[in-house]
Enzyme design. Sequence first.
Site, PDB file in Angstrom:
ATOM      1  N   TYR A 194       0.683  -1.397  -0.068  1.00  0.00           N
ATOM      2  CA  TYR A 194      -0.056   0.124   0.061  1.00  0.00           C
ATOM      3  C   TYR A 194       0.909   1.213  -0.157  1.00  0.00           C
ATOM      4  O   TYR A 194       1.137   1.859   1.075  1.00  0.00           O
ATOM      5  CB  TYR A 194      -0.778  -0.008   1.232  1.00  0.00           C
ATOM      6  CG  TYR A 194      -1.715  -1.171   1.538  1.00  0.00           C
ATOM      7  CD1 TYR A 194      -2.758  -1.586   0.498  1.00  0.00           C
ATOM      8  CD2 TYR A 194      -1.505  -2.136   2.434  1.00  0.00           C
ATOM      9  CE1 TYR A 194      -3.437  -2.752   0.856  1.00  0.00           C
ATOM     10  CE2 TYR A 194      -2.212  -3.304   2.767  1.00  0.00           C
ATOM     11  CZ  TYR A 194      -3.171  -3.546   1.900  1.00  0.00           C
ATOM     12  OH  TYR A 194      -3.889  -4.644   1.972  1.00  0.00           O
ATOM     13  N   ASP A 235     -13.106  -4.896   3.016  1.00  0.00           N
ATOM     14  CA  ASP A 235     -13.356  -5.207   1.631  1.00  0.00           C
ATOM     15  C   ASP A 235     -14.140  -6.447   1.251  1.00  0.00           C
ATOM     16  O   ASP A 235     -14.859  -6.437   0.711  1.00  0.00           O
ATOM     17  CB  ASP A 235     -11.801  -5.290   1.099  1.00  0.00           C
ATOM     18  CG  ASP A 235     -10.916  -3.941   1.109  1.00  0.00           C
ATOM     19  OD1 ASP A 235     -11.439  -3.158   1.713  1.00  0.00           O
ATOM     20  OD2 ASP A 235     -10.231  -3.729   0.459  1.00  0.00           O
ATOM     21  N   TRP A 256     -10.508 -10.315   4.818  1.00  0.00           N
ATOM     22  CA  TRP A 256     -11.609  -9.933   5.927  1.00  0.00           C
ATOM     23  C   TRP A 256     -12.445 -11.096   6.221  1.00  0.00           C
ATOM     24  O   TRP A 256     -13.581 -10.879   6.531  1.00  0.00           O
ATOM     25  CB  TRP A 256     -12.332  -8.802   5.060  1.00  0.00           C
ATOM     26  CG  TRP A 256     -11.533  -7.736   5.470  1.00  0.00           C
ATOM     27  CD1 TRP A 256     -10.743  -6.966   4.455  1.00  0.00           C
ATOM     28  CD2 TRP A 256     -11.200  -6.792   6.528  1.00  0.00           C
ATOM     29  NE1 TRP A 256      -9.951  -5.974   5.043  1.00  0.00           N
ATOM     30  CE2 TRP A 256     -10.243  -5.843   6.292  1.00  0.00           C
ATOM     31  CE3 TRP A 256     -11.571  -7.126   7.946  1.00  0.00           C
ATOM     32  CZ2 TRP A 256      -9.711  -5.000   7.441  1.00  0.00           C
ATOM     33  CZ3 TRP A 256     -11.141  -5.948   8.803  1.00  0.00           C
ATOM     34  CH2 TRP A 256     -10.010  -5.276   8.449  1.00  0.00           C
ATOM     35  N   GLU A 273      -0.250  -7.423   8.955  1.00  0.00           N
ATOM     36  CA  GLU A 273      -1.466  -6.922   8.578  1.00  0.00           C
ATOM     37  C   GLU A 273      -2.651  -7.761   9.299  1.00  0.00           C
ATOM     38  O   GLU A 273      -3.424  -6.841   9.763  1.00  0.00           O
ATOM     39  CB  GLU A 273      -1.396  -6.941   7.079  1.00  0.00           C
ATOM     40  CG  GLU A 273      -2.632  -5.952   6.402  1.00  0.00           C
ATOM     41  CD  GLU A 273      -2.739  -6.108   5.047  1.00  0.00           C
ATOM     42  OE1 GLU A 273      -2.075  -6.838   4.339  1.00  0.00           O
ATOM     43  OE2 GLU A 273      -3.508  -5.417   4.533  1.00  0.00           O
TER      44      GLU A 273
END
Length: 456
Positions: free
Chosen positions: A39, A187, A381, A424
């Site tokens: 990112y 997401d 997710w 993450e």
Amino acid sequence: MTGGPTPTPIAPADIAASAAAVLRRNDLGGWTKPAPRLYPHQWSWDSAFIAIGLAHLDTRRAAMELRTLFASQWATGMVPHIVFNPDIPLGSYSPGPERWDCANLAAAAPPAPPHTSGLCQPPVHAIAAWRIWEVAQHGDDPARDDALTFLRELYPRFLAWHRYLATRRDPEGSGLVTIFHPWSGLDNSPRWDPVLAAIAVGDLPSYTRSDTQHVVDTSQRPTTEEYDRYLWLVELLKRARYDETVVYRSYPFLVKDVLFSGILVAANEALLAIAAEIKAPADDRRLITEWVERGRRGLEGCWDPELGLCLDQDVRAGTPVRDRTIGGFAPLVAGEMAPDRRAALLETMDSPAFLGHPQLRWPVPPSTSPDESGFRPRSYWRGPTWPFLTWLLWWSLVRADETERAARLRRAALDQIATVGFAEYVEPFTGEPLGSADQSWTAAVALDWLAADGVS
Ligand code: 2M8
């Protein structure tokens, strides 16, 4: 290129220094990228969590993180979910600014560069600003003065942002924010599956994904079918020139997102505190109080007694999305529940569907309940635990005076970080770190947890 970060255990006493080093390495001047390679731009809610962590290192630098982000606020008040880094080559992240084309299509987009995306993420910013102010109280006089100047400067921007969410994203006045895209925080959560399933992808211009070049184990990232739908929705938003009124008339993905809405309630409470501190007009305070009350009423209407959770609402279909995900704890984030509601929500949290699941490596919340059919322990997710969301629940428990539970969650979260580093996200059963290593918001929340103990 990695298949997932290698676990890098950190001695508990070194967590603060290691976290600070991650934030330093990801610092690009006035803002911080969420991860070293995956990112490379500025993300909206990442920056808010990052500011919470930075506050413990340097309150001025923390304030700068939000100032930079809000410099790209749209004329409507929307804070875009990505502000693109003009210094990196096109193609480093997709979809890039050329695909969004906001400066060209949207009347409300700010002059570019920097270019922005045309979506938004949960409004954690006022919460972060208040944290900066709280931490600055322990600093010297100039630091406190600067923090007050920062609150005065950003307050009108926060107000415009929350007004945008209360109006253009809630034309029904329901107290619930409508999201236009899964890229509004969580997401590929199963929360969006039924809504996406009803969407037929049309003539989609070709695209190349950049995420799977950095995370080579593609099972950790959204699928091609999901990406096609994400990109198709962007095409439809472009056709509407990102105009919310047009979007509301014709667009297929309109979801009342309860977690987003719960965060807005908490952020409005932070904004009220800021308004009091800077002596904002009484009319503002009345309006913000109305938003808080309306938000809580809206969430109350989404309660599912059988699941013991709050459910998102598919606006087009007019039905709730009956999935057990971390989003269902939205009323806890919003705060001030009736005692029976609070007891029911905490019971769900402790149950085998969440923290009480017997296979969990640490009692921290999985993004999706392992009892859900859409649960996938390694997929983004759809199951992994996300330390920054563990922080959000911890912070909400502290606010709710659930001191014991909050302490347990914090201990488990710090133990997870000590074992796997600043991943993450994390496989909830095996504890395998997934996605990117050295994720900024993971480091940031670690700093805030440690500060809560006086350790850092
Ligand atoms: C993820 O989202 C981006 C798209 O915005 C992506 O998948 O490329 C999400 O986890 C989102 O919540 C987060 O803000 C972003 C950066 O960490 O990554």
